[in-house]
Design a protein around this motif. Structure first.
Motif, PDB file in Angstrom:
ATOM      1  N   ASN A 134      -7.344  -2.276  12.893  1.00  0.00           N
ATOM      2  CA  ASN A 134      -7.201  -1.320  11.607  1.00  0.00           C
ATOM      3  C   ASN A 134      -6.677  -2.254  10.193  1.00  0.00           C
TER       4      ASN A 134
ATOM      5  N   ASP B 293      -9.087  -3.439   7.184  1.00  0.00           N
ATOM      6  CA  ASP B 293      -8.242  -3.238   5.775  1.00  0.00           C
ATOM      7  C   ASP B 293      -8.446  -4.353   4.895  1.00  0.00           C
TER       8      ASP B 293
ATOM      9  N   PRO C 185     -12.200   6.229   3.471  1.00  0.00           N
ATOM     10  CA  PRO C 185     -11.124   5.337   3.723  1.00  0.00           C
ATOM     11  C   PRO C 185     -10.826   4.110   3.215  1.00  0.00           C
TER      12      PRO C 185
ATOM     13  N   ALA D  19      -4.046   3.499  12.804  1.00  0.00           N
ATOM     14  CA  ALA D  19      -3.804   2.239  13.189  1.00  0.00           C
ATOM     15  C   ALA D  19      -2.801   2.531  14.469  1.00  0.00           C
TER      16      ALA D  19
ATOM     17  N   ASP E  72      -3.170   7.695   8.248  1.00  0.00           N
ATOM     18  CA  ASP E  72      -4.037   6.559   8.358  1.00  0.00           C
ATOM     19  C   ASP E  72      -3.191   5.679   9.053  1.00  0.00           C
ATOM     20  N   ASN E  73      -1.938   5.379   9.093  1.00  0.00           N
ATOM     21  CA  ASN E  73      -1.079   4.324   9.722  1.00  0.00           C
ATOM     22  C   ASN E  73      -0.705   5.029  11.138  1.00  0.00           C
TER      23      ASN E  73
ATOM     24  N   ALA F 100      -4.339   6.430  -2.003  1.00  0.00           N
ATOM     25  CA  ALA F 100      -3.626   6.690  -0.797  1.00  0.00           C
ATOM     26  C   ALA F 100      -2.187   7.656  -1.455  1.00  0.00           C
TER      27      ALA F 100
ATOM     28  N   LYS G 221     -15.029   1.751   6.067  1.00  0.00           N
ATOM     29  CA  LYS G 221     -14.352   0.318   6.364  1.00  0.00           C
ATOM     30  C   LYS G 221     -15.006  -0.500   7.392  1.00  0.00           C
TER      31      LYS G 221
ATOM     32  N   ARG H 156      -8.774   4.534  -0.009  1.00  0.00           N
ATOM     33  CA  ARG H 156      -7.313   4.848   0.261  1.00  0.00           C
ATOM     34  C   ARG H 156      -6.678   3.704   0.925  1.00  0.00           C
ATOM     35  N   SER H 157      -7.522   2.908   1.936  1.00  0.00           N
ATOM     36  CA  SER H 157      -6.506   1.978   2.559  1.00  0.00           C
ATOM     37  C   SER H 157      -6.325   0.562   1.321  1.00  0.00           C
TER      38      SER H 157
ATOM     39  N   ILE I 277       0.884  -1.173  -0.111  1.00  0.00           N
ATOM     40  CA  ILE I 277       0.007  -0.065  -0.052  1.00  0.00           C
ATOM     41  C   ILE I 277       0.878   1.217  -0.129  1.00  0.00           C
TER      42      ILE I 277
ATOM     43  N   TYR J 148      -1.404   8.241   3.811  1.00  0.00           N
ATOM     44  CA  TYR J 148      -0.664   6.717   4.433  1.00  0.00           C
ATOM     45  C   TYR J 148      -0.460   7.136   5.847  1.00  0.00           C
TER      46      TYR J 148
END
Lengths: 332, 435
Positions: free
Chosen positions: B406, B410, A268, A290, A285-286, A277, B204, A271-272, A94, A282
């Motif tokens: 997450n 995904d 989202p 995450a 998001d990460n 992205a 998501k 993008r994911s 990604i 990125y």
């Protein structure tokens, strides 16, 4: 600028006054001027330098530091992992998609916006009725906030939305796509929106550049029998070089760091999956979603290094003549 | 050319917060003894996520005012922050500093156990025995290793919200209880040209919840508990969940281009599709009653056709058919918050305050005494199903923490998009656990 220049400048300013002081007095006046100049420099730059160091350099240092840790943002970072976050990033398909998308936006912006902007700018540089209105219109999208533009296009492009209906009524129904949902289409949709928004900026820059092209040159060419096209091709466009290069530079750096438009316009999930992205989305998001704070910092550092190297290379090879003396030192 | 203020702003935020934190280390710990309660004036800072103007936000203001009226030494300063900002940036940054809010939103699960590990939260096991007894098993989500670190004020299980009129028109006699029946219902709804199920895969998690429910049906309760506690996803049931989901997606029950459909909050969302009669079903939690109301064009019509049924069972699978997925909202007190914080927490979950909360219609209350205040028939059926559930599994992304959650979401979305596999979901979860 040499130090001799700096000393001479205030003295030169003083000589503009009719007074003719004695030599010794002039020396001490020069020293006092010199001192005052340094106070001024220190006094005026210190706040800016402090802010720059505190909010740019120090955080950058921290970002590099944190990027070396496996850290979730709970408690202080303790688990040192070296360059593991960097390796992980380049192994993540990604992230590689994000790099590819950034490249598409960088080159797509240059290749599409450049010719359009040049054409429109040359056109708007001619005298015709309503020129002011046209100039205003092409610049309007650039003035709108990026988030506003993103939401506007998102609404226009929803399935069976305004754009689809418009295309169908024009007999182009066969071309209708799932603009923001088709994973192979979405990046090109985004590129089109970015072009729509930023081409106005390129046009305004080029128009400003065009107004600096001396009329004497074009007139001389015309007297020599050059056609309008020949004048543009051999006189105007070469003289626009510095402006075009500055625009390319700004466009490239902006495209590398693009965030708002993508974040707002693309959902989202898309993008994911990597379809839309960019490095910046990125990273968020990460890093935040995450909760991989160390990893997010590593991505931030990668983004910084890529932008920095690109900027340096561009300056070294393309901008050199334009900014000689200001950044790159004196011409040899 | 593109100006990217936001990216740099986010970067700067991350970094400056970190600079600020660098100067701060854990402060001293001086909990006031019980006898000194309400003696000295204290100010409690309270961060919650009811940031949109509406009954939820107004109600918390009233609760704070009422508490201050009861105990004049306590002043409460509220900050209402949008969920994503609160959970992803504001709270983590504030907790890293030496000055976190005293009482703040807590969702339990994996995130809470990390917070407990970092010693951020006040342990309240002894002070809240009565409240926990009243709330029942739902309170367990706010426990870490048997100790209580927060209390819920809202809790509910998820199920399928559906349009009764469309079901009647399609000739579906009763809500499906098994997936076979659900498949039949989907076919019948397609026959009358109705989108059977709306899913907000764009966000998501609404898509991921379908996988969670497949896992709930495919996995034994033991396997689920083990996964939450040890982040162990070796049980083959997690792959089975993906296979079941894939088979279900292949029956094409969802709207076209669902990958870009947002979950809630606007008329084009999955929520909006159900609320405005464009789709027959949607899988969603108990809060959906309130969010459907905000996106519908006709509230009275919505109330007349809206129904709810539990997620159907999969016959012959080891999962407990009476188990359900759920989650809630709660509050925790910061480690060094004044003792009055715990009293306020207890006040929030007291039956009286809970009754008032239930009347706002923004969610289901947890206190037993507040159940009567729930009037909406759909919400009532959720309340019944919740108390009838044999086991309530917390939303898997919350239970496993943001990182695994997450990556899992995904990978599930990739199945929806047609380029993922059941095996990849499990491998992504395992990879994330080590990231």
């Amino acid at each position: 600028m040499t130090s001799a220049n700096q000393i001479r400048m205030p003295a030169g300013g003083a000589s503009a006054s009719p007074a003719g002081p004695h030599r010794a007095g002039r020396d001490s006046a020069r020293r006092a001027d010199n001192r005052r100049k340094w106070y001024e420099i220190i006094g005026l730059t210190t706040p800016a330098v402090l802010i720059y160091v505190m909010f740019v350099l120090v955080p950058m240092g921290f970002a590099v530091y944190y990027s070396l840790f496996r850290w979730r943002g709970v408690g202080p970072p303790t688990e040192f992992v070296g360059l593991r976050n960097y390796t992980l990033a380049f192994q993540d398909p990604i992230f590689l998609d994000a790099l590819r998308n950034n490249a598409i936006i960088v080159f797509g912006s240059l290749l599409i916006q450049g010719p359009i902007a040049l054409g429109v700018a040359l056109l708007l540089n001619r005298r015709f009725r309503g020129r002011a209105v046209f100039r205003l219109l092409v610049f309007v999208p650039y003035v709108l906030a990026e988030v506003t533009v993103g939401i506007m296009w998102k609404l226009l492009l929803t399935g069976d939305g305004t754009v689809d209906a418009l295309m169908r009524s024009l007999g182009m129904g066969g071309l209708v796509q799932a603009w923001l949902a088709d994973l192979d289409v979405v990046i090109w949709t985004l590129l089109a929106i970015l072009t729509w928004k930023y081409v106005g900026f390129a046009i305004i820059l080029l128009l400003a550049g065009l107004s600096n092209v001396p009329d004497e040159l074009t007139e001389a060419a015309a007297i020599d029998g050059a056609s309008w096209w020949q004048i543009q091709r051999h006189v105007t466009i070469p003289l626009l070089g510095p402006t075009i290069r500055i625009w390319m530079f700004l466009s490239m750096i902006g495209s590398l760091q693009i965030f708002d438009m993508i974040w707002v316009t693309s959902v989202p999930a898309v993008r994911s999956l990597g379809a839309s992205a960019t490095m910046a989305t990125y990273m968020v998001d990460n890093g935040f979603f995450a909760r991989l704070w160390g990893y997010g910092n590593a991505v931030a550092v990668i983004l910084f290094v890529i932008s920095f190297v690109a900027a340096l290379l561009f300056q070294r090879f393309l901008l050199r003549r334009d900014i000689e003396g200001a950044i790159t030192g004196r011409a040899k | 050319m593109a100006t990217k203020r936001r990216a740099s702003a986010v970067l700067a935020l991350l970094m400056t917060s970190v600079v600020v934190l660098a100067g701060c280390s854990g402060g001293g710990e001086e909990a006031a003894p019980q006898s000194e309660l309400y003696k000295d004036p204290v100010t409690l800072s309270w961060w919650h996520n009811a940031s949109q103007d509406g009954p939820g936000k107004t109600y918390w203001e009233k609760v704070a005012k009422d508490f201050s009226a009861l105990h004049p030494t306590v002043k409460i300063e509220i900050e209402a922050i949008e969920t994503n900002q609160l959970q992803r940036t504001r709270l983590p940054a504030a907790l890293l500093s030496s000055d976190p809010p005293d009482i703040f939103q807590a969702w339990g699960g994996g995130e809470m156990s990390e917070q407990v590990e970092a010693d951020y939260l006040k342990e309240i096991t002894d002070q809240t025995k009565t409240e926990v007894g009243d709330i029942g098993s739902a309170a367990e989500i706010w426990q870490v290793k048997g100790k209580q670190y927060g209390l819920p004020f809202r809790m509910g299980i998820e199920g399928v919200w559906y349009n009764k009129e469309m079901f009647a028109k399609a000739g579906i006699a009763a809500p499906p209880t098994t997936f076979e029946e659900l498949n039949t219902a989907v076919t019948k709804l397609k026959a009358i040209n109705v989108i059977p199920i709306a899913v907000g895969a764009g966000d998501k998690w609404p898509a991921a919840h379908w996988w969670y429910n497949m896992a709930l049906r495919a996995c034994s309760v033991d396997a689920l508990k083990k996964a939450s506690a040890e982040k162990n996803f070796d049980d083959p049931c997690f792959v089975k969940a993906g296979q079941d989901l894939k088979a279900f997606i292949d029956t094409k029950p969802f709207q076209p281009n669902f990958i870009a459909t947002p979950g809630q909050n606007d008329p084009t969302s999955a929520n909006g599709m159900l609320a405005n009669g464009k789709a027959a079903m949607e899988l969603m939690g108990d809060w959906n009653r309130g969010t459907l109301d905000t996106v519908t064009t006709d509230k009275a019509k919505l109330a007349s056709f809206l129904g709810w049924f539990p997620v159907p069972a999969i016959s012959g699978s080891p999962g407990d058919p009476k188990a359900a997925l759920g989650g809630g909202d709660g509050f925790s007190c910061a480690k060094n918050a004044p003792a009055e914080c715990v009293e306020f927490l207890k006040y929030i979950v007291s039956p009286e305050v809970q009754k008032g909360y239930a009347e706002t219609g923004t969610g289901l209350p947890v206190a037993k005494g507040a159940a009567d205040a729930v009037k909406d028939p759909a919400l009532k059926s959720i309340l019944e199903a919740t108390s009838g559930a044999s086991y309530v599994q917390l939303w898997l992304d919350t239970a496993y923490g943001s990182t695994v959650g997450n990556a899992m979401n995904d990978a599930i979305v990739a199945i929806f998009a047609g380029n993922g596999t059941p095996e990849k979901v499990v491998s992504a979860m395992k990879a994330a656990a080590s990231k």
